[in-house]
Each structure stands twice: as C-alpha cells, then as structure tokens.
Design a protein around this motif. Structure first.
Motif, PDB file in Angstrom:
ATOM      1  N   PHE A   1     -29.302   5.038  44.538  1.00 48.47           N
ATOM      2  CA  PHE A   1     -30.422   4.294  43.974  1.00 48.47           C
ATOM      3  C   PHE A   1     -30.074   3.854  42.560  1.00 48.47           C
ATOM      4  O   PHE A   1     -29.048   4.240  42.006  1.00 48.47           O
ATOM      5  N   LYS A   2     -30.923   3.030  41.981  1.00 47.35           N
ATOM      6  CA  LYS A   2     -30.750   2.624  40.587  1.00 47.35           C
ATOM      7  C   LYS A   2     -31.714   3.435  39.735  1.00 47.35           C
ATOM      8  O   LYS A   2     -32.877   3.606  40.086  1.00 47.35           O
ATOM      9  N   ASN A   3     -31.200   3.930  38.605  1.00 40.37           N
ATOM     10  CA  ASN A   3     -32.049   4.747  37.745  1.00 40.37           C
ATOM     11  C   ASN A   3     -32.931   3.861  36.867  1.00 40.37           C
ATOM     12  O   ASN A   3     -32.938   2.633  37.000  1.00 40.37           O
ATOM     13  N   ALA A   4     -33.673   4.454  35.968  1.00 40.97           N
ATOM     14  CA  ALA A   4     -34.619   3.734  35.127  1.00 40.97           C
ATOM     15  C   ALA A   4     -33.937   2.719  34.211  1.00 40.97           C
ATOM     16  O   ALA A   4     -34.577   1.785  33.725  1.00 40.97           O
ATOM     17  N   TYR A   5     -32.641   2.879  33.985  1.00 40.29           N
ATOM     18  CA  TYR A   5     -31.905   1.996  33.085  1.00 40.29           C
ATOM     19  C   TYR A   5     -31.053   0.992  33.842  1.00 40.29           C
ATOM     20  O   TYR A   5     -30.212   0.317  33.253  1.00 40.29           O
ATOM     21  N   GLY A   6     -31.240   0.885  35.147  1.00 41.03           N
ATOM     22  CA  GLY A   6     -30.558  -0.107  35.956  1.00 41.03           C
ATOM     23  C   GLY A   6     -29.164   0.279  36.418  1.00 41.03           C
ATOM     24  O   GLY A   6     -28.483  -0.529  37.044  1.00 41.03           O
ATOM     25  N   GLN A   7     -28.728   1.493  36.138  1.00 43.90           N
ATOM     26  CA  GLN A   7     -27.409   1.934  36.572  1.00 43.90           C
ATOM     27  C   GLN A   7     -27.492   2.433  38.016  1.00 43.90           C
ATOM     28  O   GLN A   7     -28.443   3.121  38.394  1.00 43.90           O
ATOM     29  N   LYS A   8     -26.490   2.113  38.807  1.00 48.14           N
ATOM     30  CA  LYS A   8     -26.432   2.582  40.184  1.00 48.14           C
ATOM     31  C   LYS A   8     -25.872   3.996  40.188  1.00 48.14           C
ATOM     32  O   LYS A   8     -24.805   4.248  39.647  1.00 48.14           O
ATOM     33  N   VAL A   9     -26.615   4.940  40.760  1.00 51.75           N
ATOM     34  CA  VAL A   9     -26.180   6.335  40.819  1.00 51.75           C
ATOM     35  C   VAL A   9     -26.204   6.812  42.268  1.00 51.75           C
ATOM     36  O   VAL A   9     -26.928   6.281  43.105  1.00 51.75           O
ATOM     37  N   LYS A  10     -25.402   7.832  42.538  1.00 55.97           N
ATOM     38  CA  LYS A  10     -25.299   8.387  43.879  1.00 55.97           C
ATOM     39  C   LYS A  10     -25.377   9.904  43.787  1.00 55.97           C
ATOM     40  O   LYS A  10     -24.705  10.512  42.958  1.00 55.97           O
ATOM     41  N   ILE A  11     -26.214  10.502  44.627  1.00 54.82           N
ATOM     42  CA  ILE A  11     -26.310  11.955  44.728  1.00 54.82           C
ATOM     43  C   ILE A  11     -25.679  12.336  46.061  1.00 54.82           C
ATOM     44  O   ILE A  11     -26.098  11.847  47.112  1.00 54.82           O
ATOM     45  N   ILE A  12     -24.662  13.200  45.994  1.00 50.88           N
ATOM     46  CA  ILE A  12     -23.928  13.574  47.199  1.00 50.88           C
ATOM     47  C   ILE A  12     -24.147  15.049  47.515  1.00 50.88           C
ATOM     48  O   ILE A  12     -24.697  15.789  46.707  1.00 50.88           O
ATOM     49  N   GLU A  13     -23.710  15.461  48.675  1.00 55.79           N
ATOM     50  CA  GLU A  13     -23.747  16.853  49.146  1.00 55.79           C
ATOM     51  C   GLU A  13     -25.166  17.419  49.200  1.00 55.79           C
ATOM     52  O   GLU A  13     -25.434  18.522  48.750  1.00 55.79           O
ATOM     53  N   ILE A  14     -26.072  16.661  49.792  1.00 57.20           N
ATOM     54  CA  ILE A  14     -27.440  17.143  50.018  1.00 57.20           C
ATOM     55  C   ILE A  14     -27.452  17.794  51.395  1.00 57.20           C
ATOM     56  O   ILE A  14     -27.192  17.130  52.396  1.00 57.20           O
ATOM     57  N   PRO A  15     -27.730  19.099  51.479  1.00 57.66           N
ATOM     58  CA  PRO A  15     -27.682  19.774  52.784  1.00 57.66           C
ATOM     59  C   PRO A  15     -28.837  19.351  53.692  1.00 57.66           C
ATOM     60  O   PRO A  15     -29.955  19.139  53.232  1.00 57.66           O
ATOM     61  N   VAL A  16     -28.537  19.216  54.973  1.00 55.89           N
ATOM     62  CA  VAL A  16     -29.555  18.936  55.978  1.00 55.89           C
ATOM     63  C   VAL A  16     -29.844  20.248  56.685  1.00 55.89           C
ATOM     64  O   VAL A  16     -28.985  20.791  57.370  1.00 55.89           O
ATOM     65  N   LEU A  17     -31.049  20.764  56.495  1.00 54.63           N
ATOM     66  CA  LEU A  17     -31.429  22.057  57.073  1.00 54.63           C
ATOM     67  C   LEU A  17     -32.351  21.855  58.269  1.00 54.63           C
ATOM     68  O   LEU A  17     -33.069  20.857  58.357  1.00 54.63           O
ATOM     69  N   GLU A  18     -32.359  22.822  59.169  1.00 55.72           N
ATOM     70  CA  GLU A  18     -33.209  22.767  60.344  1.00 55.72           C
ATOM     71  C   GLU A  18     -34.677  22.876  59.930  1.00 55.72           C
ATOM     72  O   GLU A  18     -35.001  23.362  58.863  1.00 55.72           O
ATOM     73  N   GLU A  19     -35.554  22.459  60.834  1.00 50.54           N
ATOM     74  CA  GLU A  19     -36.991  22.501  60.564  1.00 50.54           C
ATOM     75  C   GLU A  19     -37.492  23.917  60.280  1.00 50.54           C
ATOM     76  O   GLU A  19     -38.377  24.109  59.457  1.00 50.54           O
ATOM     77  N   ASP A  20     -36.946  24.908  60.968  1.00 50.43           N
ATOM     78  CA  ASP A  20     -37.434  26.270  60.831  1.00 50.43           C
ATOM     79  C   ASP A  20     -36.690  27.087  59.777  1.00 50.43           C
ATOM     80  O   ASP A  20     -36.934  28.287  59.648  1.00 50.43           O
ATOM     81  N   ASN A  21     -35.819  26.464  59.016  1.00 51.24           N
ATOM     82  CA  ASN A  21     -35.066  27.169  57.981  1.00 51.24           C
ATOM     83  C   ASN A  21     -36.001  27.574  56.840  1.00 51.24           C
ATOM     84  O   ASN A  21     -36.823  26.774  56.385  1.00 51.24           O
ATOM     85  N   THR A  22     -35.880  28.809  56.382  1.00 51.49           N
ATOM     86  CA  THR A  22     -36.782  29.324  55.349  1.00 51.49           C
ATOM     87  C   THR A  22     -36.551  28.675  53.980  1.00 51.49           C
ATOM     88  O   THR A  22     -37.435  28.706  53.132  1.00 51.49           O
ATOM     89  N   TYR A  23     -35.389  28.079  53.776  1.00 50.76           N
ATOM     90  CA  TYR A  23     -35.078  27.470  52.482  1.00 50.76           C
ATOM     91  C   TYR A  23     -35.343  25.964  52.439  1.00 50.76           C
ATOM     92  O   TYR A  23     -35.136  25.325  51.417  1.00 50.76           O
ATOM     93  N   ARG A  24     -35.820  25.395  53.513  1.00 50.65           N
ATOM     94  CA  ARG A  24     -36.020  23.945  53.594  1.00 50.65           C
ATOM     95  C   ARG A  24     -36.988  23.434  52.530  1.00 50.65           C
ATOM     96  O   ARG A  24     -36.704  22.451  51.838  1.00 50.65           O
ATOM     97  N   PHE A  25     -38.118  24.082  52.358  1.00 48.64           N
ATOM     98  CA  PHE A  25     -39.116  23.651  51.388  1.00 48.64           C
ATOM     99  C   PHE A  25     -38.572  23.776  49.964  1.00 48.64           C
ATOM    100  O   PHE A  25     -38.753  22.875  49.142  1.00 48.64           O
ATOM    101  N   MET A  26     -37.895  24.869  49.676  1.00 46.25           N
ATOM    102  CA  MET A  26     -37.334  25.076  48.338  1.00 46.25           C
ATOM    103  C   MET A  26     -36.294  24.003  48.011  1.00 46.25           C
ATOM    104  O   MET A  26     -36.291  23.453  46.911  1.00 46.25           O
ATOM    105  N   ILE A  27     -35.441  23.678  48.976  1.00 50.52           N
ATOM    106  CA  ILE A  27     -34.422  22.660  48.769  1.00 50.52           C
ATOM    107  C   ILE A  27     -35.075  21.299  48.546  1.00 50.52           C
ATOM    108  O   ILE A  27     -34.643  20.516  47.698  1.00 50.52           O
ATOM    109  N   GLN A  28     -36.131  21.021  49.276  1.00 52.32           N
ATOM    110  CA  GLN A  28     -36.831  19.753  49.127  1.00 52.32           C
ATOM    111  C   GLN A  28     -37.414  19.610  47.718  1.00 52.32           C
ATOM    112  O   GLN A  28     -37.294  18.562  47.086  1.00 52.32           O
ATOM    113  N   LEU A  29     -38.037  20.674  47.217  1.00 48.82           N
ATOM    114  CA  LEU A  29     -38.594  20.634  45.865  1.00 48.82           C
ATOM    115  C   LEU A  29     -37.507  20.510  44.807  1.00 48.82           C
ATOM    116  O   LEU A  29     -37.649  19.752  43.844  1.00 48.82           O
TER     117      LEU A  29
END
Length: 83
Positions: free
Chosen positions: A8-36
């Motif tokens: 995405f582009k940040n507030a200053y118009g620079q293109k940034v990329k966030i990598i290595e975001i884990p995809v967790l299962e629906e029933d994973n206990t850490y899913r909500f914490m990771i989302q926040l």
C-alpha cells in the motif's frame, strides 16, 4: 505455514510492503491477537516517515511477543536424522 504480504501507499505517498504475515486457521487461539498486532503495525507503518519500503511482520512480532508465544505461532517441525 502460509504467509501473505500486503502492499500500500503510506500517508506520505511512498509505496511500502509488509511481508511474512502468517495465515492462521480459524480455530487458532492466536488468530485474534495476530490480527490486532497487524492492525497496529499497519497503522505505525502508515504514519512512518522512514524511507524503508519493505517491513517484516515476523521480525516485528519477534520484538513484541514473548518468545514462547512466538514459537507457538511460528513452530517448525524438526526433522529427525536430517531426513
């Protein structure tokens, strides 16, 4: 484990990329914490004036989580006898 990335582009118009975001299962206990944590990290990157274009969410989690929680999320199976 599956990972995704976000661009995405940040507030200053620079293109940034966030990598290595884990995809967790629906029933994973850490899913909500990771989302926040991800929402907070995106907000931080969005407001940042830093000239970096690539951010690692995994490295961010390594800094902010307890090591035992981090290991639970990113656990890797150890192969026996180098197989």
């Amino acid at each position: 484990m599956l990972f995704k990335s976000l661009e995405f582009k940040n507030a200053y118009g620079q293109k940034v990329k966030i990598i290595e975001i884990p995809v967790l299962e629906e029933d994973n206990t850490y899913r909500f914490m990771i989302q926040l944590r991800l929402e907070a990290f995106i907000a931080k990157v969005y407001r940042s004036r830093d000239v970096r274009t690539v951010y690692s969410f995994r490295e961010y989690l390594k800094r902010v989580l307890k090591w035992s929680v981090y290991e639970q999320i990113f656990k890797t199976d150890v192969l026996k006898n180098n197989a």
